[in-house]
Write a protein that holds these residues in place. Structure first.
Motif, PDB file in Angstrom:
ATOM      1  N   ARG A 126       8.380  37.174 -24.582  1.00  0.00           N
ATOM      2  CA  ARG A 126       7.774  38.501 -24.406  1.00  0.00           C
ATOM      3  C   ARG A 126       6.756  38.497 -23.270  1.00  0.00           C
ATOM      4  O   ARG A 126       6.457  39.540 -22.690  1.00  0.00           O
ATOM      5  N   PHE A 127       6.229  37.307 -22.978  1.00  0.00           N
ATOM      6  CA  PHE A 127       5.172  37.212 -21.962  1.00  0.00           C
ATOM      7  C   PHE A 127       5.585  36.350 -20.775  1.00  0.00           C
ATOM      8  O   PHE A 127       4.750  35.791 -20.085  1.00  0.00           O
ATOM      9  N   ALA A 131       8.636  33.729 -29.008  1.00  0.00           N
ATOM     10  CA  ALA A 131       7.430  34.546 -28.798  1.00  0.00           C
ATOM     11  C   ALA A 131       7.014  34.543 -27.332  1.00  0.00           C
ATOM     12  O   ALA A 131       6.544  35.551 -26.798  1.00  0.00           O
ATOM     13  N   SER A 132       7.204  33.397 -26.665  1.00  0.00           N
ATOM     14  CA  SER A 132       6.775  33.280 -25.270  1.00  0.00           C
ATOM     15  C   SER A 132       7.608  34.172 -24.345  1.00  0.00           C
ATOM     16  O   SER A 132       7.136  34.582 -23.278  1.00  0.00           O
ATOM     17  N   ARG A 166      14.103  29.188 -18.636  1.00  0.00           N
ATOM     18  CA  ARG A 166      13.936  27.851 -19.236  1.00  0.00           C
ATOM     19  C   ARG A 166      13.513  27.953 -20.697  1.00  0.00           C
ATOM     20  O   ARG A 166      13.965  27.195 -21.555  1.00  0.00           O
ATOM     21  N   LEU A 198       7.319  29.993 -21.429  1.00  0.00           N
ATOM     22  CA  LEU A 198       6.269  28.993 -21.662  1.00  0.00           C
ATOM     23  C   LEU A 198       5.836  28.247 -20.406  1.00  0.00           C
ATOM     24  O   LEU A 198       4.729  27.792 -20.303  1.00  0.00           O
ATOM     25  N   GLY A 199       6.735  28.091 -19.452  1.00  0.00           N
ATOM     26  CA  GLY A 199       6.298  27.341 -18.276  1.00  0.00           C
ATOM     27  C   GLY A 199       7.406  26.926 -17.352  1.00  0.00           C
ATOM     28  O   GLY A 199       8.534  27.263 -17.566  1.00  0.00           O
ATOM     29  N   VAL A 212      10.583  29.712 -32.857  1.00  0.00           N
ATOM     30  CA  VAL A 212       9.822  30.966 -32.863  1.00  0.00           C
ATOM     31  C   VAL A 212       8.793  30.968 -31.730  1.00  0.00           C
ATOM     32  O   VAL A 212       8.545  32.002 -31.100  1.00  0.00           O
ATOM     33  N   LEU A 213       8.204  29.793 -31.435  1.00  0.00           N
ATOM     34  CA  LEU A 213       7.237  29.711 -30.331  1.00  0.00           C
ATOM     35  C   LEU A 213       7.909  30.041 -29.000  1.00  0.00           C
ATOM     36  O   LEU A 213       7.389  30.828 -28.198  1.00  0.00           O
TER      37      LEU A 213
END
Lengths: 171, 176
Positions: free
Chosen positions: B171-172, B168-169, B95, B175-176, B164-165
């Protein structure tokens, strides 16, 4: 079931790591992209403007740009430290390379701010004898040449920093 | 095609594309744009036109590089199947990736409007034998185009930060 954007449990882990990585990436993007933009966009535009106006614009932009560059480097450092605290910083060698690039760019920015830019401000008065005026113009030409070198070294350093960042992203 | 050197290359080109767009937009908005106030209007107009033309090239090349390097990254991480097997919608990672791509598309659409609709209006000349009303309408059109370009470029800068946000997410885990 979705946890929602940066839900309560995430903040302790991946949420903060995402935030720090976002800060780091944006900072390097602004630094490197800004340097690239000034080199490709502004340098190319100068041929269309009179020399006196180029000097006025460069002077103003130099003052504004070094603050942006300093804040971008500060943001890159804050992001990297935050990632370290979140234990999400990636490989030690990539981190070291990134910090090395960061330190190098701090030195270059310092040189631009305290040596390069002030050297461009040579005042010429109407009462100056012709010999002094010629010497002053030669001094400004040398300062412009040195500034050009510094800015290109800065751009190369920023490009290397992106290499280190891409290695970090791969780990 | 899971190879670290290819992944690093993909990451580097992706970051280059991101930096070109984000850094370029930032420099245009906060450095090159405001500097025009300090030089005479005639030169400011030339500066605005030339920097705008050059920035469009930088922006389009950056968007293109982001697309190609994004595809390279997908393949080098072995995630190309995500595009067809539906995990785009069922996983947080998918997503977030979809969100990033959607925002990239918004940047392309806005860029197209600026490049092919608004900027041509700025370059158009008032006809020598036209009436005063035509000249005024043309001038009004140019002022409106300038205003819309300003709004769109600011919106694009904010969208670029959001892209970019999302990136960046990834990688981890998204976001949700």
């Amino acid at each position: 079931m979705t946890a929602g954007v940066l839900g309560a449990a995430d903040w302790a882990g991946s949420g903060w790591a995402t935030l720090w990585y976002w800060v780091q990436t944006c900072s390097w993007g602004i630094y490197a992209g800004g340097a690239f933009a000034m080199e490709t966009i502004w340098r190319g535009t100068q041929s269309s403007l009179p020399q006196s106006q180029i000097a006025v614009a460069c002077n103003w932009m130099g003052h504004r740009y070094r603050w942006i560059a300093a804040m971008a480097l500060a943001g890159a450092a804050v992001g990297a430290l935050g990632l370290r605290l979140s234990a999400s910083a990636g490989s030690p060698s990539a981190q070291l390379a990134l910090w090395g690039c960061w330190a190098f760019l701090v030195v270059v920015l310092g040189a631009v701010t305290f040596v390069g830019h002030p050297a461009l401000h040579v005042r010429m008065s109407a009462e100056m004898p012709e010999q002094e005026r010629v010497a002053a113009r030669a001094k400004v030409a040398r300062a412009i040449h040195h500034m050009d070198i510094l800015l290109r070294v800065d751009l190369a350093g920023a490009a290397l920093a992106l290499v280190a960042l891409s290695c970090q992203a791969s780990t | 095609m899971s190879s670290t050197p290819v992944l690093i290359l993909g990451n580097y080109l992706h970051l280059l594309g991101m930096a070109g767009y984000l850094g370029g937009s930032f420099a245009m908005e906060f450095v090159l744009g405001p500097a025009q106030k300090f030089i005479p209007p005639a030169q400011a107009q030339v500066m605005g036109e030339k920097t705008g033309d050059r920035f469009l090239w930088v922006a389009w090349c950056s968007l293109g590089l982001s697309l190609l390097s994004g595809i390279l990254r997908l393949f080098s991480m072995g995630e190309q199947s995500m595009v067809v097997d539906g995990s785009f919608f069922t996983s947080s990672y998918g997503r977030s990736l979809l969100g990033m791509m959607a925002l990239w598309l918004v940047l392309v659409i806005n860029g197209s409007i600026i490049t092919f609709v608004l900027r041509p209006k700025l370059k158009g000349r008032t006809k020598a034998h036209g009436s005063a009303a035509q000249a005024q309408a043309h001038q009004q059109g140019q002022l409106t185009a300038v205003k819309w370009i300003g709004w769109l470029t600011r919106a694009d800068l904010i969208i670029a930060f959001c892209v970019v946000l999302f990136g960046a997410s990834l990688r981890f885990g998204g976001l949700g």
